[in-house]
Motif scaffolding. Sequence first.
Motif, mmCIF file in Angstrom:
data_model
loop_
_atom_site.group_PDB
_atom_site.id
_atom_site.type_symbol
_atom_site.label_atom_id
_atom_site.label_comp_id
_atom_site.label_asym_id
_atom_site.label_seq_id
_atom_site.Cartn_x
_atom_site.Cartn_y
_atom_site.Cartn_z
ATOM 1 N N ALA A 1 0.829 -1.211 0.000
ATOM 2 C CA ALA A 1 0.000 0.000 0.000
ATOM 3 C C ALA A 1 0.860 1.257 0.000
ATOM 4 C CB ALA A 1 -0.925 -0.008 1.206
ATOM 5 N N LYS A 2 1.955 1.243 0.761
ATOM 6 C CA LYS A 2 2.821 2.425 0.811
ATOM 7 C C LYS A 2 3.499 2.688 -0.534
ATOM 8 C CE LYS A 2 3.839 2.702 5.741
ATOM 9 N NZ LYS A 2 4.906 2.778 6.775
ATOM 10 N N LEU A 3 3.795 1.630 -1.273
ATOM 11 C CA LEU A 3 4.417 1.797 -2.584
ATOM 12 C C LEU A 3 3.408 2.169 -3.664
ATOM 13 C CD1 LEU A 3 6.917 -1.207 -2.569
ATOM 14 C CD2 LEU A 3 7.494 1.222 -2.492
ATOM 15 N N ALA A 4 2.194 1.659 -3.562
ATOM 16 C CA ALA A 4 1.204 1.861 -4.621
ATOM 17 C C ALA A 4 0.291 3.052 -4.392
ATOM 18 C CB ALA A 4 0.354 0.600 -4.782
ATOM 19 N N ARG A 5 0.041 3.403 -3.113
ATOM 20 C CA ARG A 5 -0.948 4.435 -2.789
ATOM 21 C C ARG A 5 -0.258 5.647 -2.175
ATOM 22 N NH1 ARG A 5 -6.212 3.206 -1.911
ATOM 23 N NH2 ARG A 5 -6.190 4.121 0.180
ATOM 24 N N THR A 6 0.585 6.297 -2.976
ATOM 25 C CA THR A 6 1.362 7.438 -2.481
ATOM 26 C C THR A 6 0.536 8.712 -2.347
ATOM 27 O OG1 THR A 6 2.092 7.802 -4.761
ATOM 28 C CG2 THR A 6 3.549 6.554 -3.330
ATOM 29 N N PHE A 7 -0.721 8.658 -2.724
ATOM 30 C CA PHE A 7 -1.610 9.817 -2.616
ATOM 31 C C PHE A 7 -2.255 9.940 -1.239
ATOM 32 C CE2 PHE A 7 -3.704 6.195 -4.602
ATOM 33 C CZ PHE A 7 -4.760 5.954 -3.735
#
Length: 203
Positions: free
Chosen positions: A104-110
């Motif tokens: 999640a931290k790598l994919a959802r940087t928003f």
Amino acid sequence: MAIKLHHGDLPADLKFGPVVAIDTETMGLNPHRDRLCLVQLSGGDGNAHLVQMPRGSCNATRLGALLADPDVLKLFHFGRFDIAVLEHALGVRCEPVYCTKIAAKLARTFTDKFGLKDLCRELLGIDLSKQQQTSDWGAEELSEEQLAYAAADVLHLHALKGKLDALLEREGRMELAQAAFRFLPARARLDLAGWPDVDIFAH
């Protein structure tokens, strides 16, 4: 959905698929001080198997064999803690692994919301209750509320992995995520060895 409670180890006839979701409940957040009380597992079939660990020496040989099986992917949320706890308590190195929090931290940087409750709500439309998070997991008899809470922590990880894999592929970060997953067991061992708050890659 079925929640099955086992004492001390997994039953000999229990089989899982190639991906097993795993979580732990402990008496606190220090693996050296706070004992492992419960290990939750799900094969992604909607069932949860909860292994209540006895106080004192843990001799869960079937659980340990599953954790160390190189052909079974162990699926965690914030695996860094669980992997360290399991290695300290059972003496097994848990590999290979996947962590939905890292994904999640790598994919959802928003966003800066990476908790399991946040991910389940935003990606799966499921509202998890965290009311039992700080309850007494060392109790000899666990309540129905505790068991339901513990089961929920593994029942949705397979679906989350599917959503996060799609995002990682879309953003071109799957290779980076896999490298982070491979390092995660070593990061957990660094925690156990005395480097919990040190970035060893810093200058």
